[in-house]
Design a protein around this motif. Structure first.
Motif, short mmCIF file in Angstrom:
data_model
loop_
_atom_site.label_atom_id
_atom_site.label_comp_id
_atom_site.label_asym_id
_atom_site.label_seq_id
_atom_site.Cartn_x
_atom_site.Cartn_y
_atom_site.Cartn_z
N TYR A 128 0.89 -1.20 0.01
CA TYR A 128 0.19 0.00 0.03
C TYR A 128 0.75 1.34 -0.01
N VAL A 129 2.22 1.33 0.65
CA VAL A 129 3.08 2.39 0.28
C VAL A 129 3.50 2.65 -1.04
N ALA A 130 3.72 1.66 -1.78
CA ALA A 130 4.14 1.65 -3.29
C ALA A 130 2.80 2.33 -4.05
N MET A 131 1.73 1.86 -3.74
CA MET A 131 0.54 2.20 -4.45
C MET A 131 0.15 4.03 -4.06
N GLN A 132 0.44 4.10 -2.87
CA GLN A 132 0.05 5.56 -2.54
C GLN A 132 1.46 6.48 -2.98
N LEU A 133 2.41 6.13 -3.09
CA LEU A 133 3.60 6.84 -3.95
C LEU A 133 3.40 7.06 -5.08
N ILE A 134 2.78 5.82 -5.88
CA ILE A 134 2.65 6.10 -7.18
C ILE A 134 1.56 7.03 -7.51
N CYS A 135 0.41 6.95 -6.96
CA CYS A 135 -0.64 7.92 -7.05
C CYS A 135 -0.27 9.33 -6.89
N TYR A 136 0.47 9.43 -5.80
CA TYR A 136 1.14 10.83 -5.30
C TYR A 136 1.77 11.44 -6.39
N ARG A 137 2.84 10.76 -6.83
CA ARG A 137 3.80 11.30 -7.93
C ARG A 137 3.19 11.42 -9.37
N LEU A 138 2.09 10.72 -9.77
CA LEU A 138 1.51 10.79 -10.88
C LEU A 138 0.16 11.71 -10.88
N GLY A 139 0.07 12.31 -9.69
CA GLY A 139 -1.43 13.39 -9.66
C GLY A 139 -2.51 12.79 -9.42
N ILE A 140 -2.66 11.61 -9.08
CA ILE A 140 -4.15 10.86 -9.05
C ILE A 140 -4.57 10.86 -7.69
N ALA A 141 -5.83 11.25 -7.25
CA ALA A 141 -6.20 11.27 -5.84
C ALA A 141 -6.05 9.99 -5.18
#
Length: 837
Positions: A234-247
């Protein structure tokens, strides 16, 4: 986005490289070398590229090495400069002051929760009247006012309770400053442990962003359903969404992680805390969870839950857990939510941080409760690790409503519309259960289809599927290349490392796995590698098995005709016999593996044709082209069944585990003079099976230590229950553990004089059928002697279980048909007690 290399000649999607503010493409997959550059198929090269370009996020600067860049980067996060500000987000607004109160208000006002609160308040008021808190209606002029006062008072109390539940449950997206700091901190930690970064497919990410933009316009949620191997998921998933600008999605998390400091941090980063186990009869809690999920989906907030429930300790996908998924499905079926978009996600690792702890749990040690001390010490220890990289892949998202419509259209009795308020509650429940089951396994199949096989999984698979003590470095590379070719032929994906030579990729994988898992023998003509910790290494082997499960079952089913007994030559096996054994094995492992969805016959035929094409098997056909018999090909005999054995080696540890589990049932045959109505605690029976397995492994009668695996034994017991071999009870009191007994028709006979168990009967025939596909070895040749010794050991273990059960039986006397959940009498009795059932 820009591509530096143009189109990938391999045809696979390039990876997305995010390095600082730069976004570019890089090629993905193993690449064929230009013609003439490699003389041997097994010595192909990967395209050359600098190592830093293989990272999704570049290494963050460190104060010791470059204090200026470290402070500059830190100030960029603090000020929210550029993408770090997280201002232009695709999705519904998050991270603003008052978010939590706004969310709580919407949940509390949800109609289903308000209805539940009112009904419970009325029921409680009626109970108060019965107990004399309200004067009887006759002669009481204030009766209506008193009742109304009590109802309102109870409603207020339930509102307070819901407010308390929500305060500990809902995620708190309150502060952009917090999430910027959290992102920076977690990136520092994660990229020190996984020093080669996080990788995604650019094609998948661009598609996901496009769908997220469409969902934002239509106010629809994306429901991310990832597999679960590590807390890093879940850490990796949140990092990806944050970096790509997805809520950021709201992530369902078990409240075992909600301990001081850490729990609050995770809740502000997106965690939604739920009880790991909650009573389905606790209406208020259930409806609060349902109202919260409804609110998220109705307002287009992204949502994430793990399809397997807990983390997989074995490396392969677990069976789906339907708890939270049932809430999501109910939101759509009821019509309260119009639609949601489902996105299965695969997260793969070069090395999983927790595998050492997984091994101790699988060997029977109780799971250690999470706490702050372990969390902090674990976080500091990973700073010095070099665990390779993380690969995250996104399946093509799809409409949940369309999936439901398609499934309902295939059912013989198609309900009218999506609102399944059928006149027959049993039919309604059956339809929902079928939809839920199909949904869960579709998601698992989607995850498998996009999963990337990491170099460590390739190495682990090869080392655990070769005969002998070890394998030379040259042969290791050749076998890895052979496995890569097989994976690609099956449509699987293999992680790439630019165009580095395969020898370098293997060397890098060996370095990541480390000396604790793989040993090396130096000082000889050729470096030779061997498995040091088979149990832990099996985690990485299991990452590949889903691709070859049909072939493995075919080869294991054929094994009775290929056992290497002195004077025996592999011969033909009639197709009917092969099909029968393959059907038996497929049923045996139904709870263990995710099979292709085409059905057994189609899977078997496809596997046979593939093995024939690879030159491993010969298929003998009649004049009409129907397969009559199967045998090992002459080509395969020339290489001493090396490739055939590979598929058998994949399945043999699981065959051993099922054989051990079935053998443990023999000990559940009651001793002479003990009633067949004596029940054994399930946990004690499974624990005894583990201890039995450890002993006979050391004595040479069990080939694989991985067979002594708590999860695999548990899956076997589940299958035995489904087949009616064992019956499981659950007492009325929730604190009473479930118990089991061996169904009388499956008892093994005992000698009337000595009381010793006999190797005969229905259960022994079942065990013998499993044995046909077990690995043959010199320690199993003296079959009569071995059988007598094992039966004696099993009987001794079983007698201890019965002695323990008889000591506690007096306090738990219940009639058999009251306790066996599968009996009609039990169901009728429970229905009388609880009309909802």
């Amino acid at each position: 986005m820009s591509s530096k290399d143009g189109d990938d000649p391999d045809g696979s999607a390039p990876d997305l490289r995010i390095l600082g503010d730069e976004v570019s493409l890089q090629p993905s997959g193993f690449i064929e070398p230009p013609e003439g550059k490699a003389s041997n198929k097994n010595e192909r090269r990967l395209r050359k590229r600098d190592e830093s370009e293989q990272e999704l996020m570049g290494r963050v600067p460190r104060f010791r090495t470059n204090p200026f860049l470290f402070l500059r980067e830190l100030s960029l996060y603090a000020s929210g400069t550029g993408w770090r500000g997280y201002d232009k987000v695709i999705g519904q607004p998050v991270f603003y002051e008052g978010f939590s109160d706004h969310m709580k208000g919407m949940v509390i006002e949800h109609p289903i929760l308000q209805k539940c609160i009112h009904e419970m308040a009325v029921q409680w008021t009626d109970r108060l009247e019965q107990e004399g808190w309200v004067a009887p209606k006759e002669g009481n002029a204030n009766y209506e006012a008193e009742m109304k006062w009590w109802v309102n008072r109870n409603i207020s109390c339930y509102h307070d309770k819901v407010d308390e539940l929500l305060d500990s449950m809902i995620c708190k997206f309150e502060s952009k400053r917090f999430i910027r700091g959290a992102y920076y901190l977690v990136t520092q930690l994660l990229l020190r442990a996984y020093h080669q970064g996080i990788h995604v497919s650019s094609e998948e990410v661009l598609n996901l962003r496009s769908i997220a933009e469409e969902c934002e316009k239509r106010k629809k949620s994306i429901v991310f359903l990832p597999c679960h191997k590590s807390h890093v998921d879940y850490v990796a998933m949140q990092l990806i969404c944050y970096r790509l600008g997805i809520a950021l999605p709201t992530v369902v998390a078990g409240d075992n992680l909600n301990f001081p400091a850490v729990g609050s941090f995770l809740q502000h980063a997106g965690a939604m805390w739920i009880q790991r186990k909650f009573d389905p009869d606790d209406r208020l809690y259930v409806q609060t969870v349902q109202a919260y999920i409804d609110t998220l989906l109705q307002n287009g907030y992204h949502f994430e839950c793990f399809i397997e429930g807990g983390r997989s300790r074995t490396g392969k996908l677990l069976s789906p857990k339907f708890g939270i998924l049932s809430f999501v499905l109910d939101s759509i079926l009821s019509g309260r939510v119009e639609d949601a978009v489902v996105c299965p996600v695969s997260t793969q690792y070069d090395k999983v941080i927790e595998t050492e702890g997984y091994v101790t749990e699988l060997l029977g040690m109780p799971k250690k409760k999470e706490n702050l001390v372990d969390f902090v010490s674990g976080g500091s220890s990973i700073l010095s690790l070099r665990l390779g990289r993380v690969d995250v892949r996104f399946q093509e998202p799809w409409s949940l409503r369309k999936f439901i419509d398609d499934q309902l259209g295939r059912m013989q009795k198609m309900p009218r519309g999506l609102n399944l308020n059928l006149s027959n509650p049993a039919e309604d429940k059956q339809v929902k259960r079928r939809l839920l089951f199909t949904l869960g396994y579709k998601v698992l199949s989607d995850i498998n289809s996009v999963s990337v096989i990491m170099p460590t999984a390739l190495i682990g698979t090869v080392l655990l599927t070769v005969g002998g003590r070890g394998i030379g470095s040259h042969d290791l590379t050749l076998r890895v290349q052979w496995l890569v070719d097989r994976i690609r032929a099956k449509g699987g994906r293999v992680a790439h490392f630019g165009s580095a030579p395969l020898e370098d990729v293997v060397s890098r994988g060996l370095e990541v796995l480390g000396k604790d898992l793989i040993g090396a023998v130096d000082g000889i003509m050729e470096p030779t590698f061997y498995a040091v910790d088979r149990f832990q290494l099996s985690f990485y082997r299991n990452m590949t098995i889903h691709l070859f499960i049909s072939e493995a079952i075919v080869c294991a089913a054929l094994y009775p005709r290929t056992k290497r007994i002195v004077g025996f030559t592999p011969g033909d096996m009639a197709y009917a016999d092969l099909f029968g054994q393959a059907l038996f094995l497929s049923s045996l492992f139904r709870a263990e593996f995710i099979f292709p969805g085409e059905g057994l016959t189609a899977n078997l035929y496809k596997a046979l044709e593939g093995l024939e094409k690879d030159g491993i098997l010969d298929l003998k056909r009649d004049g009409e082209g129907n397969i009559e018999a199967v045998t090992i090909s002459e080509m395969e005999k020339e290489v001493e069944l090396e490739n055939y054995d590979f598929y058998c080696f994949l399945l043999w540890p699981f065959t051993d585990a099922s054989w051990l589990a079935a053998l443990s049932l023999v000990g559940l045959t009651p001793p002479i003079g003990v009633s067949s109505d004596t029940w054994i605690e399930v946990s004690k029976a499974q624990g005894t099976a583990q201890e039995l397995g450890k002993m006979i492994y050391q004595q040479g009668n069990l080939t694989y230590i991985e067979a002594v695996n708590k999860e695999t034994l548990k899956n076997s017991y589940q299958r035995f229950q489904e087949e009616g071999m064992i019956q499981i009870t659950r007492a009325k009191e929730s604190n009473q553990p479930p118990k089991l007994r061996l169904t009388p028709s499956w008892h093994c006979p005992r000698d009337e004089k000595t009381g010793e168990l006999q190797g005969r009967g229905k259960l022994w025939d079942f065990i013998s059928k499993i044995s046909l596909s077990r690995r043959e070895g010199k320690h199993r040749r003296d079959y009569a002697t071995v059988r007598a010794r094992i039966l004696s050991q099993v009987d001794a273990a079983g007698r201890k279980l019965f002695e323990d059960a008889l000591r506690t039986q007096k306090s738990t006397k219940l009639e058999v048909d009251e306790r066996v959940e599968s009996t009609p009498k039990y169901r009728r009795k429970m229905a009388d007690r609880n009309p909802k059932l």
